[in-house]
Design a protein around this motif. Sequence first.
Motif, short mmCIF file in Angstrom:
data_model
loop_
_atom_site.label_atom_id
_atom_site.label_comp_id
_atom_site.label_asym_id
_atom_site.label_seq_id
_atom_site.Cartn_x
_atom_site.Cartn_y
_atom_site.Cartn_z
N VAL A 150 -10.18 -20.33 -57.06
CA VAL A 150 -9.70 -19.83 -56.06
C VAL A 150 -8.19 -20.38 -55.75
CG1 VAL A 150 -9.79 -19.32 -53.77
CG2 VAL A 150 -11.65 -19.42 -55.26
N GLY A 151 -8.01 -21.61 -55.78
CA GLY A 151 -6.89 -22.47 -55.42
C GLY A 151 -5.82 -21.91 -56.48
N GLU A 152 -6.02 -22.10 -57.59
CA GLU A 152 -5.16 -21.81 -58.80
C GLU A 152 -4.83 -20.37 -58.66
OE1 GLU A 152 -3.83 -24.00 -60.32
OE2 GLU A 152 -4.96 -25.87 -61.12
N ALA A 153 -5.96 -19.49 -58.48
CA ALA A 153 -5.50 -18.09 -58.49
C ALA A 153 -4.71 -17.63 -57.54
CB ALA A 153 -6.89 -17.40 -58.35
N LEU A 154 -4.29 -18.37 -56.37
CA LEU A 154 -3.28 -18.14 -55.16
C LEU A 154 -2.16 -18.52 -55.80
CD1 LEU A 154 -5.32 -19.49 -52.19
CD2 LEU A 154 -4.98 -17.23 -52.83
N GLY A 155 -2.05 -19.41 -56.54
CA GLY A 155 -0.36 -19.59 -57.16
C GLY A 155 0.34 -18.85 -57.67
N THR A 156 -0.30 -17.99 -58.89
CA THR A 156 0.41 -17.13 -59.74
C THR A 156 1.16 -15.86 -59.07
OG1 THR A 156 -0.97 -17.50 -61.42
CG2 THR A 156 0.17 -15.42 -61.59
N PRO A 157 0.45 -15.18 -58.11
CA PRO A 157 1.38 -14.07 -57.38
C PRO A 157 2.54 -14.54 -56.42
CG PRO A 157 -1.04 -14.07 -56.64
CD PRO A 157 -0.90 -15.02 -57.69
N VAL A 158 1.82 -15.57 -55.82
CA VAL A 158 2.82 -16.27 -54.78
C VAL A 158 3.99 -16.65 -55.27
CG1 VAL A 158 1.84 -18.53 -54.60
CG2 VAL A 158 3.14 -17.52 -52.76
N LEU A 159 4.04 -17.18 -56.58
CA LEU A 159 5.17 -17.73 -57.22
C LEU A 159 6.25 -16.53 -57.43
CD1 LEU A 159 3.87 -20.66 -59.24
CD2 LEU A 159 5.84 -20.92 -57.79
N LEU A 160 5.40 -15.58 -58.14
CA LEU A 160 6.38 -14.42 -58.69
C LEU A 160 7.09 -13.63 -57.53
CD1 LEU A 160 3.86 -13.00 -61.20
CD2 LEU A 160 6.11 -14.01 -61.59
N ALA A 161 6.25 -13.59 -56.18
CA ALA A 161 6.82 -13.04 -55.08
C ALA A 161 7.88 -13.92 -54.72
CB ALA A 161 5.64 -12.65 -53.93
N ALA A 162 7.71 -15.08 -54.53
CA ALA A 162 8.85 -16.09 -54.18
C ALA A 162 9.90 -15.87 -54.88
CB ALA A 162 8.16 -17.71 -53.95
N THR A 163 9.79 -16.11 -56.11
CA THR A 163 11.09 -15.65 -57.06
C THR A 163 11.86 -14.58 -56.67
OG1 THR A 163 9.53 -16.81 -58.84
CG2 THR A 163 11.88 -15.62 -59.51
N ARG A 164 11.07 -13.48 -56.51
CA ARG A 164 11.97 -12.35 -56.27
C ARG A 164 12.54 -12.40 -54.79
NH1 ARG A 164 10.82 -7.18 -53.50
NH2 ARG A 164 11.54 -5.50 -54.62
N ARG A 165 11.76 -13.03 -53.83
CA ARG A 165 12.42 -13.02 -52.34
C ARG A 165 13.48 -13.76 -52.27
NH1 ARG A 165 8.31 -13.76 -47.28
NH2 ARG A 165 7.93 -11.70 -48.15
N TYR A 166 13.40 -14.98 -53.06
CA TYR A 166 14.64 -16.12 -53.00
C TYR A 166 15.55 -15.99 -53.97
CZ TYR A 166 10.80 -18.14 -50.22
OH TYR A 166 9.86 -18.42 -49.19
N SER A 167 15.79 -14.92 -54.78
CA SER A 167 16.72 -14.66 -55.39
C SER A 167 17.42 -13.18 -55.11
CB SER A 167 16.26 -14.33 -57.15
OG SER A 167 15.42 -13.54 -57.01
N THR A 168 18.64 -13.21 -55.23
CA THR A 168 19.52 -11.98 -55.24
C THR A 168 19.23 -11.13 -56.36
OG1 THR A 168 21.55 -12.90 -56.30
CG2 THR A 168 21.13 -13.22 -53.76
N VAL A 169 19.86 -9.86 -56.11
CA VAL A 169 19.62 -8.82 -57.30
C VAL A 169 20.29 -9.44 -58.56
CG1 VAL A 169 20.23 -6.59 -58.29
CG2 VAL A 169 19.59 -6.82 -55.95
N ALA A 170 21.53 -9.97 -58.48
CA ALA A 170 22.18 -10.58 -59.61
C ALA A 170 21.54 -11.84 -60.16
CB ALA A 170 23.82 -10.98 -59.15
N GLN A 171 20.66 -12.49 -59.27
CA GLN A 171 20.04 -13.81 -59.95
C GLN A 171 18.69 -13.38 -60.45
OE1 GLN A 171 20.01 -15.84 -56.18
NE2 GLN A 171 22.00 -16.67 -56.41
N ARG A 172 18.07 -12.19 -60.00
CA ARG A 172 16.53 -12.16 -60.41
C ARG A 172 16.33 -12.06 -61.86
NH1 ARG A 172 15.46 -7.86 -56.58
NH2 ARG A 172 15.63 -9.79 -55.20
N SER A 173 17.08 -11.48 -62.75
CA SER A 173 16.69 -11.54 -64.19
C SER A 173 16.71 -13.08 -64.71
CB SER A 173 17.55 -10.72 -65.14
OG SER A 173 17.39 -10.84 -66.28
N ILE A 174 17.57 -13.73 -64.65
CA ILE A 174 17.70 -15.14 -65.04
C ILE A 174 16.55 -15.86 -64.26
CG2 ILE A 174 19.37 -15.91 -63.44
CD1 ILE A 174 18.83 -16.80 -67.11
N SER A 175 16.33 -15.55 -63.02
CA SER A 175 15.39 -16.60 -62.30
C SER A 175 14.00 -16.22 -62.80
CB SER A 175 15.21 -16.06 -60.76
OG SER A 175 16.40 -16.43 -60.09
#
Length: 463
Positions: free
Chosen positions: A141-166
């Motif tokens: 359960v704990g490990e499962a919480l990590g995958t979508p939140v990391l992807l969501a965090a990468t998207r939220r904390y990067s700008t459009v220009a930074q997203r692809s390389i992030s």
Amino acid sequence: MGEAVKETFVPEDNVAPVVVTGLRGFLAKFTVLKGAQRELWLTFLIKFLIYTAYSVTNKTMVLWLSKDLGFSDQAAGALVGWVWAPAMTVFTLLAGSLTDAIGLRRTFFLGVAICTIARSVMVVTTIPSLALACGVLPLAVGEALGTPVLLAATRRYSTVAQRSISFSIIYMIMNIGYIAAGWIFDYVRELNLHVSVFGFAPTTHQQLFIVSLAFEIVLFPVIYFIRRGADAANGGPMIAESSRNRGTASAFWKRIAQTVRQSAIDTAHLFRRLIGQSGFYRLLVFFLFIGFLKAIFLQMDYVFPKFGIRELGMHAPVGKLSAINAIMIILLVPIVGALTQKYAAYRMVVIGGAICATGVFYLIVFSIGEAFYSPRVYEYAAAIAPKGQEASYGSLAYLPFLVGKLLVGAGGWLLAAFCPEHGPRHSGTMWLIFALAASVAPVGLITFRRYIRVPEAGREGFD
């Protein structure tokens, strides 16, 4: 490598790209991260810590189940392939909505807290029922919480220009974590420490769990420095109204329960909507065949450690050997992607699958095949999706991992039959069976291509 989630996002800005070529253009792809929010860099660090801890645990799991808890090869393989790994996949499917409901920071803390408790139980107990109920299952359960939140965090904390390389860096860090885990796995086993603290003398496998627990504990202060409400779109921290009104603890857990229930309902509605589309059935069959390839990848954690130790010796560098795949993927995926981008994804999956099947006996050849097929699986799912349903079709990309885990659960029987701990071994026969299983994918994709292949958006015909 690993269970990476591919999400489909709607473009947020209409920004005319400035094309810069040559070396300057190549370096510009990385310099866009200059001035990135600290939350993005923290996300990269969190990804490394989470995936390294997960990979160390994954490599140790079957050995721990057999040596410390007394399970046979067959039972250990079934527990990992048919309980632990599928449970993680199922919980991951539900975790995305939970993240949306309670926020990134809270989900990070919740997942890490669950993993910390679960790993602590696995470190100190040798009672099978307690270890499974209070250690292995909560850890899934704990490990499962990590995958979508990391992807969501990468998207939220990067700008459009930074997203692809992030997102590219996130994928690279995942593989770096796998490499680091391989070296840690070998180093701790080579140390062969015999220590006792107040009468507690951890085994080698418990010591490996202690290392993964240490990585988990380090995550707490790292997550603490993520600012609540930070978003790259607004250039800094922003406290949303939902963040200010935290409510009581009982209300918080009630909201989690409601979110899990709603996630299950939404998932059922998704399949009900897709079930009437012919393309859905074709994609299911496609993913079923891909599952045979994923099973070969998964055996590197669930079969290869026991095989390596039994054939090469107790201190054989099985972790470093398995890390060769991650090193090759880091080097090959961008090159193969650039050289084959004009070819249809289906064709590249067939070619990559064939290379993987023939390369089961040769790790480097297998890695070349994975570099061909693995990224294109997700591309194919997105390319054949009806307009407006790209995310729905993309969410099905978990299915090959689920199929692969169910298949690799039989690995314990193969080990017991052809590579037992004691007695004569015929390991070549075991790997031949794995190779034949992997060949089901390219053979099936070629044989049934008229029935399951769909024209890919943006390509004329099938080529």
